[in-house]
Design a protein around this motif. Structure first.
Motif, PDB file in Angstrom:
ATOM      1  N   ILE A 380       0.832  -1.203   0.000  1.00  0.00           N
ATOM      2  CA  ILE A 380       0.000   0.000   0.000  1.00  0.00           C
ATOM      3  C   ILE A 380       0.866   1.251   0.000  1.00  0.00           C
ATOM      4  CG2 ILE A 380      -1.625   1.329   1.419  1.00  0.00           C
ATOM      5  CD1 ILE A 380      -2.719  -1.442   2.371  1.00  0.00           C
ATOM      6  N   TYR A 381       1.922   1.252   0.807  1.00  0.00           N
ATOM      7  CA  TYR A 381       2.812   2.415   0.896  1.00  0.00           C
ATOM      8  C   TYR A 381       3.476   2.675  -0.463  1.00  0.00           C
ATOM      9  CZ  TYR A 381       5.391   5.722   3.882  1.00  0.00           C
ATOM     10  OH  TYR A 381       5.879   6.847   4.497  1.00  0.00           O
ATOM     11  N   VAL A 382       3.957   1.620  -1.105  1.00  0.00           N
ATOM     12  CA  VAL A 382       4.629   1.781  -2.398  1.00  0.00           C
ATOM     13  C   VAL A 382       3.671   2.336  -3.447  1.00  0.00           C
ATOM     14  CG1 VAL A 382       5.700   0.529  -4.321  1.00  0.00           C
ATOM     15  CG2 VAL A 382       6.396   0.035  -1.968  1.00  0.00           C
ATOM     16  N   VAL A 383       2.456   1.801  -3.505  1.00  0.00           N
ATOM     17  CA  VAL A 383       1.469   2.307  -4.458  1.00  0.00           C
ATOM     18  C   VAL A 383       1.192   3.782  -4.203  1.00  0.00           C
ATOM     19  CG1 VAL A 383      -0.954   2.156  -5.191  1.00  0.00           C
ATOM     20  CG2 VAL A 383       0.396   0.071  -4.889  1.00  0.00           C
ATOM     21  N   ASP A 384       1.101   4.165  -2.931  1.00  0.00           N
ATOM     22  CA  ASP A 384       0.769   5.549  -2.594  1.00  0.00           C
ATOM     23  C   ASP A 384       1.868   6.519  -3.020  1.00  0.00           C
ATOM     24  OD1 ASP A 384      -1.459   7.032  -1.087  1.00  0.00           O
ATOM     25  OD2 ASP A 384       0.365   7.894  -0.216  1.00  0.00           O
ATOM     26  N   VAL A 385       3.128   6.190  -2.739  1.00  0.00           N
ATOM     27  CA  VAL A 385       4.197   7.122  -3.117  1.00  0.00           C
ATOM     28  C   VAL A 385       4.337   7.224  -4.629  1.00  0.00           C
ATOM     29  CG1 VAL A 385       5.491   6.784  -0.970  1.00  0.00           C
ATOM     30  CG2 VAL A 385       6.042   5.376  -2.963  1.00  0.00           C
ATOM     31  N   LEU A 386       4.071   6.138  -5.336  1.00  0.00           N
ATOM     32  CA  LEU A 386       4.179   6.179  -6.792  1.00  0.00           C
ATOM     33  C   LEU A 386       3.037   6.972  -7.414  1.00  0.00           C
ATOM     34  CD1 LEU A 386       5.357   2.532  -7.606  1.00  0.00           C
ATOM     35  CD2 LEU A 386       6.736   4.610  -7.471  1.00  0.00           C
ATOM     36  N   ARG A 387       1.830   6.801  -6.882  1.00  0.00           N
ATOM     37  CA  ARG A 387       0.703   7.523  -7.486  1.00  0.00           C
ATOM     38  C   ARG A 387       0.738   9.012  -7.134  1.00  0.00           C
ATOM     39  NH1 ARG A 387      -4.328   8.462  -5.008  1.00  0.00           N
ATOM     40  NH2 ARG A 387      -4.387   8.119  -2.756  1.00  0.00           N
ATOM     41  N   ARG A 388       1.350   9.360  -6.001  1.00  0.00           N
ATOM     42  CA  ARG A 388       1.459  10.776  -5.622  1.00  0.00           C
ATOM     43  C   ARG A 388       2.755  11.412  -6.116  1.00  0.00           C
ATOM     44  NH1 ARG A 388      -2.257  12.075  -1.460  1.00  0.00           N
ATOM     45  NH2 ARG A 388      -3.200  10.230  -0.503  1.00  0.00           N
ATOM     46  N   HIS A 389       3.647  10.613  -6.650  1.00  0.00           N
ATOM     47  CA  HIS A 389       4.963  11.103  -7.098  1.00  0.00           C
ATOM     48  C   HIS A 389       5.707  11.822  -5.973  1.00  0.00           C
ATOM     49  CE1 HIS A 389       3.830  10.026 -11.186  1.00  0.00           C
ATOM     50  NE2 HIS A 389       2.703  10.677 -11.019  1.00  0.00           N
ATOM     51  N   TYR A 390       5.606  11.268  -4.755  1.00  0.00           N
ATOM     52  CA  TYR A 390       6.299  11.779  -3.570  1.00  0.00           C
ATOM     53  C   TYR A 390       5.852  13.195  -3.187  1.00  0.00           C
ATOM     54  CZ  TYR A 390       9.398   7.790  -4.231  1.00  0.00           C
ATOM     55  OH  TYR A 390       9.899   6.525  -4.379  1.00  0.00           O
ATOM     56  N   VAL A 391       4.638  13.566  -3.508  1.00  0.00           N
ATOM     57  CA  VAL A 391       4.123  14.881  -3.127  1.00  0.00           C
ATOM     58  C   VAL A 391       3.262  14.722  -1.876  1.00  0.00           C
ATOM     59  CG1 VAL A 391       2.714  16.865  -3.790  1.00  0.00           C
ATOM     60  CG2 VAL A 391       4.159  15.714  -5.494  1.00  0.00           C
ATOM     61  N   TYR A 392       3.823  15.114  -0.725  1.00  0.00           N
ATOM     62  CA  TYR A 392       3.104  15.078   0.553  1.00  0.00           C
ATOM     63  C   TYR A 392       3.274  16.428   1.226  1.00  0.00           C
ATOM     64  CZ  TYR A 392       3.056   9.966   0.057  1.00  0.00           C
ATOM     65  OH  TYR A 392       2.873   8.691  -0.393  1.00  0.00           O
ATOM     66  N   ASP A 393       2.212  16.973   1.761  1.00  0.00           N
ATOM     67  CA  ASP A 393       2.261  18.237   2.487  1.00  0.00           C
ATOM     68  C   ASP A 393       2.321  17.931   3.978  1.00  0.00           C
ATOM     69  OD1 ASP A 393       1.455  20.624   3.934  1.00  0.00           O
ATOM     70  OD2 ASP A 393       0.912  21.467   1.982  1.00  0.00           O
ATOM     71  N   GLY A 394       3.475  18.208   4.597  1.00  0.00           N
ATOM     72  CA  GLY A 394       3.659  17.881   6.004  1.00  0.00           C
ATOM     73  C   GLY A 394       2.652  18.544   6.910  1.00  0.00           C
ATOM     74  N   VAL A 395       2.273  19.796   6.603  1.00  0.00           N
ATOM     75  CA  VAL A 395       1.308  20.502   7.453  1.00  0.00           C
ATOM     76  C   VAL A 395      -0.071  19.869   7.336  1.00  0.00           C
ATOM     77  CG1 VAL A 395       0.172  22.707   7.896  1.00  0.00           C
ATOM     78  CG2 VAL A 395       2.615  22.653   7.332  1.00  0.00           C
ATOM     79  N   ASP A 396      -0.482  19.524   6.121  1.00  0.00           N
ATOM     80  CA  ASP A 396      -1.786  18.888   5.929  1.00  0.00           C
ATOM     81  C   ASP A 396      -1.878  17.549   6.662  1.00  0.00           C
ATOM     82  OD1 ASP A 396      -2.803  20.908   4.417  1.00  0.00           O
ATOM     83  OD2 ASP A 396      -2.497  19.921   2.478  1.00  0.00           O
ATOM     84  N   LEU A 397      -0.763  16.850   6.776  1.00  0.00           N
ATOM     85  CA  LEU A 397      -0.762  15.555   7.454  1.00  0.00           C
ATOM     86  C   LEU A 397      -1.096  15.688   8.931  1.00  0.00           C
ATOM     87  CD1 LEU A 397       2.361  13.964   5.747  1.00  0.00           C
ATOM     88  CD2 LEU A 397       0.031  13.060   5.633  1.00  0.00           C
ATOM     89  N   PHE A 398      -0.901  16.883   9.487  1.00  0.00           N
ATOM     90  CA  PHE A 398      -1.218  17.104  10.902  1.00  0.00           C
ATOM     91  C   PHE A 398      -2.583  17.754  11.109  1.00  0.00           C
ATOM     92  CE2 PHE A 398       3.366  16.529  11.200  1.00  0.00           C
ATOM     93  CZ  PHE A 398       3.474  15.771  12.352  1.00  0.00           C
ATOM     94  N   ASP A 399      -3.304  17.998  10.022  1.00  0.00           N
ATOM     95  CA  ASP A 399      -4.632  18.594  10.132  1.00  0.00           C
ATOM     96  C   ASP A 399      -5.637  17.480  10.434  1.00  0.00           C
ATOM     97  OD1 ASP A 399      -6.985  19.953   9.964  1.00  0.00           O
ATOM     98  OD2 ASP A 399      -6.666  20.731   7.928  1.00  0.00           O
ATOM     99  N   ASP A 400      -6.009  17.351  11.710  1.00  0.00           N
ATOM    100  CA  ASP A 400      -6.896  16.264  12.119  1.00  0.00           C
ATOM    101  C   ASP A 400      -8.336  16.719  12.308  1.00  0.00           C
ATOM    102  OD1 ASP A 400      -6.584  17.765  14.391  1.00  0.00           O
ATOM    103  OD2 ASP A 400      -5.695  16.161  15.607  1.00  0.00           O
ATOM    104  N   ARG A 401      -8.689  17.861  11.724  1.00  0.00           N
ATOM    105  CA  ARG A 401     -10.063  18.353  11.829  1.00  0.00           C
ATOM    106  C   ARG A 401     -10.966  17.638  10.815  1.00  0.00           C
ATOM    107  NH1 ARG A 401      -8.732  24.529  10.739  1.00  0.00           N
ATOM    108  NH2 ARG A 401      -7.704  23.413   9.011  1.00  0.00           N
ATOM    109  N   ARG A 402     -12.254  17.562  11.136  1.00  0.00           N
ATOM    110  CA  ARG A 402     -13.213  17.045  10.162  1.00  0.00           C
ATOM    111  C   ARG A 402     -13.134  17.907   8.905  1.00  0.00           C
ATOM    112  NH1 ARG A 402     -17.172  13.534  11.671  1.00  0.00           N
ATOM    113  NH2 ARG A 402     -17.198  12.947  13.882  1.00  0.00           N
TER     114      ARG A 402
END
Length: 476
Positions: A380-402
């Protein structure tokens, strides 16, 4: 939003002070290092007596030397997966246990990290501490300290304490001392290998040569045991996360994969050769005891030092990343107290195994069951990094609001959770161990297809569902 989002004060990642940073996002000004630094970080844990043990298992399964080495080389190719996911660390600037929120959702990821991440960490903590406990206790027995309970417990506690200390100092110390550890370990284990080679039966033939279904059963079971090692390192982003954002993912993948694969191939193959010169009674006594009996007296203590150094190298990394996993779950602990908690839990499990099993039995059984969770999670992790092309927003990852980007459906990512469960179920159905054989494995004559089938099911389910509305980010 959760409290731990970004580092607000400039932090210096140094080897001379405990690392106080946990899962907070690392700013660009604090990034440092080169991708090639990762090679030795991954090489040091791989120079291991556990590889000797796993290699010897392949001969016990009935394989010939060339067959066993072919299986080792095939399994080593799986090291590309920890390499591929490692670059998500610097892309997001945080640990892998936070990045996986993009795959499982804010709430779903807490359960994933608690059960999957912690299970993997606990298994490897206990297995490697177990190896050092058995060998350290055996060395002390030879000099007169032969209490069967307190000596191995004492060795476990001492090694665990040093391991946790390294984890407390964290990333800076790991980068500084692991290259030294790797060189020291390589010298020790090459020396040990040199004394093993004269005992090798180069004309070895299995007592009962395997063919047909029996041969494929042995090959597949051996592959599953071997595969559990590279597939378990879902923590590779944690070690890479301080690298500059501009570091090429291909360089990170190459350094991580080669660092893990090369010692894996060399020393597991030595374990195969070692087993050809041993009698059945030697396996009953344990690989650790058999090694001591083969080596000159002056090398025995040196081997124990090597085992302990390797144990510290692997388990300090595991304790370090597991401490951040505790934070990602939601425990309001700083990273250093979290590392101490991880160490206490791992020590308790190790003491239980020391008193209830042999190294060979514990290693084989735990490594086989490990793939039920590690294989699907890695796919699952490998599929995710390939489909996102390693684009992750660190700040968004900590946004735990609905309604946050990774909230998905009520805090759960249906594609990720479904892929993990279905992949785990497929793995279990194809798994063949001494205590459990899935219905598919039984139908195939105990041929174990758990790794390829489980990973394929997880990858396909996740890739397909992620393209539907179930994978739409930011849903309520």
């Amino acid at each position: 939003m959760s409290e731990a989002r970004t580092g607000t004060d400039h932090y210096v990642d140094a080897s001379t002070q405990p690392e106080t940073r946990g899962i907070e996002v690392i700013g660009d000004s604090e990034r440092h290092g080169r991708a090639r630094d990762l090679f030795f970080v991954w090489a040091a844990p791989g120079v291991s007596i556990l590889n000797f043990t796993i290699g010897a298992t392949l001969i016990l399964l009935g394989l010939e030397i060339w067959q066993a080495i072919a299986v080792i080389v095939a399994a080593s190719l799986l090291w590309v997966f920890p390499g591929l996911i490692a670059a998500s660390g610097p892309a997001a600037g945080t640990s892998g246990s936070v990045v996986t929120r993009a795959m499982y959702g804010i709430i779903g990821n807490k359960l994933f990290v608690a059960f999957v991440g912690w299970f993997i960490g606990a298994v490897f903590l206990s297995l490697t501490w177990l190896a050092s406990s058995f060998m350290g206790a055996d060395l002390l027995r030879r000099i007169g300290l032969d209490d069967p309970v307190w000596v191995p417990i004492g060795v476990t506690v001492v090694v665990s304490a040093v391991t946790v200390l390294v984890a407390i100092f964290g990333h800076g110390l790991i980068l500084r001392i692991y290259p030294v550890m790797a060189v020291v370990l390589f010298v020790i284990f090459i020396l040990v290998s040199a004394f093993i080679l004269p005992t090798v039966d180069w004309g070895y033939a299995a007592p009962e040569p395997l063919g047909g279904v029996a041969l494929w059963s042995a090959i597949s079971v051996g592959f599953t045991i071997l595969a559990s090692t590279p597939l378990s390192f879902i923590n590779s982003p944690d070690i890479a996360r301080y690298l500059p954002r501009s570091t090429k993912p291909s360089h990170i993948a190459a350094a991580t994969a080669l660092g893990g694969a090369l010692p894996f191939i060399v020393f597991t193959s030595v374990g195969v050769l070692l087993a050809t010169g041993l009698k059945a009674s030697a396996f009953d006594a344990g690989i650790d005891v058999a090694l001591f009996d083969l080596l000159p007296g002056w090398i025995g203590p040196l081997l124990v030092v090597g085992v302990i150094v390797n144990t510290i190298a692997l388990n300090a990394m595991t304790t370090y990343t597991s401490s951040m996993a505790l934070q990602a779950i939601g425990f309001r602990l700083r990273r250093i107290p979290a590392a101490i908690v991880v160490g206490v839990v791992g020590t308790a499990l190790t003491i239980y195994l020391v008193l209830s099993s042999s190294l060979l039995e514990a290693a084989n059984l735990l490594l086989q069951f490990l793939v039920i969770v590690s294989g699907p999670a890695m796919a699952i992790y490998v599929v995710d990094v390939l489909r996102r092309h390693y684009v992750y927003d660190g700040v968004d990852l900590f946004d735990d609001r609905r309604g946050g980007r990774y909230w998905y459906t009520g805090g759960w990512s249906i594609p990720g959770i479904a892929a993990l469960l279905l992949g785990g179920l497929a793995t279990a159905m194809c798994l063949a161990t001494d205590v459990w054989a899935g219905p598919i494995a039984q139908a195939l004559g105990h041929v174990d297809l758990s790794v390829p089938v489980g990973m394929a099911v997880s990858a396909i389910v996740y890739a397909v569902l992620s393209r539907t509305r179930l994978g739409k980010e930011g849903r309520l």
